[in-house]
Design a protein around this motif. Structure first.
Motif, PDB file in Angstrom:
ATOM      1  N   SER A   1     -34.708   3.231  45.072  1.00 33.65           N
ATOM      2  CA  SER A   1     -34.984   1.892  44.563  1.00 33.65           C
ATOM      3  C   SER A   1     -34.179   0.801  45.266  1.00 33.65           C
ATOM      4  N   SER A   2     -33.032   1.161  45.858  1.00 37.98           N
ATOM      5  CA  SER A   2     -32.211   0.146  46.529  1.00 37.98           C
ATOM      6  C   SER A   2     -32.438   0.138  48.029  1.00 37.98           C
ATOM      7  N   GLY A   3     -33.542   0.730  48.458  1.00 42.03           N
ATOM      8  CA  GLY A   3     -33.869   0.739  49.883  1.00 42.03           C
ATOM      9  C   GLY A   3     -33.376   1.966  50.613  1.00 42.03           C
ATOM     10  N   GLU A   4     -32.706   2.862  49.895  1.00 41.09           N
ATOM     11  CA  GLU A   4     -32.247   4.094  50.524  1.00 41.09           C
ATOM     12  C   GLU A   4     -33.423   5.038  50.760  1.00 41.09           C
ATOM     13  N   ASN A   5     -33.184   5.990  51.637  1.00 41.80           N
ATOM     14  CA  ASN A   5     -34.181   7.032  51.869  1.00 41.80           C
ATOM     15  C   ASN A   5     -33.496   8.376  51.652  1.00 41.80           C
ATOM     16  N   PRO A   6     -33.379   8.793  50.375  1.00 36.33           N
ATOM     17  CA  PRO A   6     -32.596   9.999  50.081  1.00 36.33           C
ATOM     18  C   PRO A   6     -33.228  11.248  50.683  1.00 36.33           C
ATOM     19  N   ASP A   7     -32.369  12.149  51.174  1.00 34.76           N
ATOM     20  CA  ASP A   7     -32.901  13.409  51.683  1.00 34.76           C
ATOM     21  C   ASP A   7     -33.048  14.397  50.533  1.00 34.76           C
ATOM     22  N   SER A   8     -33.678  15.515  50.809  1.00 35.19           N
ATOM     23  CA  SER A   8     -33.976  16.489  49.756  1.00 35.19           C
ATOM     24  C   SER A   8     -32.705  17.053  49.134  1.00 35.19           C
ATOM     25  N   ALA A   9     -31.621  17.156  49.926  1.00 37.34           N
ATOM     26  CA  ALA A   9     -30.374  17.693  49.393  1.00 37.34           C
ATOM     27  C   ALA A   9     -29.786  16.756  48.341  1.00 37.34           C
ATOM     28  N   GLU A  10     -29.876  15.438  48.576  1.00 31.24           N
ATOM     29  CA  GLU A  10     -29.357  14.467  47.610  1.00 31.24           C
ATOM     30  C   GLU A  10     -30.171  14.503  46.325  1.00 31.24           C
ATOM     31  N   VAL A  11     -31.491  14.600  46.481  1.00 29.78           N
ATOM     32  CA  VAL A  11     -32.367  14.676  45.306  1.00 29.78           C
ATOM     33  C   VAL A  11     -32.071  15.939  44.515  1.00 29.78           C
ATOM     34  N   ASP A  12     -31.972  17.066  45.197  1.00 28.28           N
ATOM     35  CA  ASP A  12     -31.714  18.339  44.524  1.00 28.28           C
ATOM     36  C   ASP A  12     -30.362  18.346  43.822  1.00 28.28           C
ATOM     37  N   ASN A  13     -29.354  17.759  44.455  1.00 30.45           N
ATOM     38  CA  ASN A  13     -28.025  17.728  43.864  1.00 30.45           C
ATOM     39  C   ASN A  13     -28.016  16.943  42.558  1.00 30.45           C
ATOM     40  N   LEU A  14     -28.682  15.789  42.564  1.00 29.00           N
ATOM     41  CA  LEU A  14     -28.731  14.982  41.340  1.00 29.00           C
ATOM     42  C   LEU A  14     -29.543  15.700  40.270  1.00 29.00           C
ATOM     43  N   LEU A  15     -30.645  16.324  40.651  1.00 27.31           N
ATOM     44  CA  LEU A  15     -31.460  17.064  39.688  1.00 27.31           C
ATOM     45  C   LEU A  15     -30.649  18.171  39.014  1.00 27.31           C
ATOM     46  N   GLN A  16     -29.859  18.891  39.793  1.00 24.57           N
ATOM     47  CA  GLN A  16     -29.058  19.978  39.236  1.00 24.57           C
ATOM     48  C   GLN A  16     -27.999  19.434  38.274  1.00 24.57           C
ATOM     49  N   ASN A  17     -27.363  18.311  38.650  1.00 25.19           N
ATOM     50  CA  ASN A  17     -26.378  17.708  37.754  1.00 25.19           C
ATOM     51  C   ASN A  17     -27.025  17.224  36.465  1.00 25.19           C
ATOM     52  N   VAL A  18     -28.203  16.640  36.572  1.00 22.61           N
ATOM     53  CA  VAL A  18     -28.914  16.161  35.385  1.00 22.61           C
ATOM     54  C   VAL A  18     -29.145  17.304  34.406  1.00 22.61           C
ATOM     55  N   GLU A  19     -29.597  18.444  34.898  1.00 22.98           N
ATOM     56  CA  GLU A  19     -29.880  19.568  34.013  1.00 22.98           C
ATOM     57  C   GLU A  19     -28.627  20.068  33.302  1.00 22.98           C
ATOM     58  N   LYS A  20     -27.472  19.969  33.953  1.00 23.08           N
ATOM     59  CA  LYS A  20     -26.223  20.367  33.287  1.00 23.08           C
ATOM     60  C   LYS A  20     -25.832  19.345  32.221  1.00 23.08           C
TER      61      LYS A  20
END
Length: 349
Positions: free
Chosen positions: A284-303
């Motif tokens: 949303s802030s103009g970044e282009n997150p890679d799959s590792a960043e997305v996966d890392n946040l997803l894993q933290n969210v689930e915890k």
């Protein structure tokens, strides 16, 4: 808090004058300063339902002899009993004013001893189904990223773990020994500590979190599609993964049914929905997150889903003993604790 208008018959059955005298003085002062109000003392009180912490009313004044003209409107919030166990009201007011200065919410129009008067937002409150609309969900992700970036006063430290421990003490002091045994409260202190130890070691992004992002706390202007996040009673600095986890958990709820306390966790967003939300959030802030960043946040969210269940489970136990609002807080708490123990085994084995 969720609020919608109730029917005239229901409203008539309620107290003839639910607005405190001190609040009426504030309302009279406001309306007297508006030249278009026909009579500052001739106001209409419309109770709103669905609130789980406060009583909320829409106040209307006729603005001319022409019945077709739009009335002046404000919102009156009367604080619920026992809320000082959950948060400091003065801190919440300061948060409300600071968020308003950032242009992110309604303006504070006045205060009285047990409540306040707020600007009425001319937008509709989202529904439970709106959270599943991909377009609306994308807007929420963008707005939440913006909210997390607010430069708010005070120390920018994580509040979550201290809050959970304080609420555990409050729950112990209020509930019976049978209730404490049912909810295994003697084990919760260790659960909080274990979660804190595991999650504090992760790469955390901390922001100013809403901590209660259910559908009733999001409003949308139908013409502009602009969202407004409201009700900051539980807002504080926390890991942003916790705020996303809490939002996902709220997709199991529909507070406008005959059984508003019943949660349906089959509605918890699937991996595709969660990935889409996280992708929209990070980009949303103009970044282009890679799959590792997305996966890392997803894993933290689930915890952090586990922390959300403890948070609202303890809230339910406390609320059962201090709040008179018609909501089955104890059954709500049971469901959150059941989900905690179930998801703990799934998350950590």
């Amino acid at each position: 808090m969720v609020a919608i208008e109730i029917g005239a018959a229901t409203a008539a059955a309620m107290s003839a004058d639910p607005i405190p005298r001190e609040a009426r003085r504030v309302l009279h002062g406001l309306a007297s300063a508006w030249s278009d109000v026909a009579d500052s003392r001739e106001l209409e009180v419309v109770p709103l339902k669905g609130a789980m912490t406060n009583e909320v009313f829409q106040i209307k004044w006729r603005t001319s002899a022409d019945d077709s003209s739009a009335p002046r409107k404000v919102l009156v919030r009367i604080y619920g009993e026992g809320v000082d166990l959950f948060f400091d009201r003065d801190d919440e007011i300061r948060t409300f004013e600071a968020v308003s200065r950032h242009g992110q919410g309604p303006r504070l129009l006045g205060r009285f001893p047990n409540g306040r008067v707020e600007e009425f937002i001319h937008a509709r409150t989202l529904s439970a189904s709106d959270l599943r609309d991909p377009d609306v969900s994308a807007l929420i992700a963008l707005k939440l990223r913006e909210f997390h970036g607010l430069n708010m006063p005070g120390p920018k430290k994580v509040l979550l773990w201290d809050r959970l421990r304080n609420w555990l003490k409050a729950a112990y002091s209020l509930c019976s020994s049978e209730e404490a045994k049912e909810f295994c409260l003697d084990m919760v202190e260790d659960e909080i500590t274990n979660l804190e130890n595991v999650l504090s070691g992760e790469d955390q992004r901390v922001g100013f979190c809403h901590n209660d992002l259910q559908y009733g706390n999001i409003m949308m202007d139908e013409e502009t599609r602009v969202l407004t996040i409201i009700d900051y009673e539980y807002a504080s600095f926390n890991p942003i993964a916790y705020d996303l986890a809490n939002h996902f958990c709220e997709m199991a709820a529909d507070y406008h049914t005959e059984t508003p306390h019943i949660l349906d966790y089959s509605k918890y967003p699937d991996l595709q929905e969660r990935e889409r939300f996280v992708q929209n959030y990070l980009s949303s802030s103009g970044e282009n997150p890679d799959s590792a960043e997305v996966d890392n946040l997803l894993q933290n969210v689930e915890k952090y889903v586990l922390a959300s269940h403890l948070h609202w489970g303890l809230w339910g136990i406390i609320s059962e003993h201090v709040n008179d609002i018609d909501f089955d807080y104890m059954e709500y708490a049971r469901q959150r604790f059941q989900q905690y123990w179930q998801r703990k085994s799934e998350t950590f084995g």
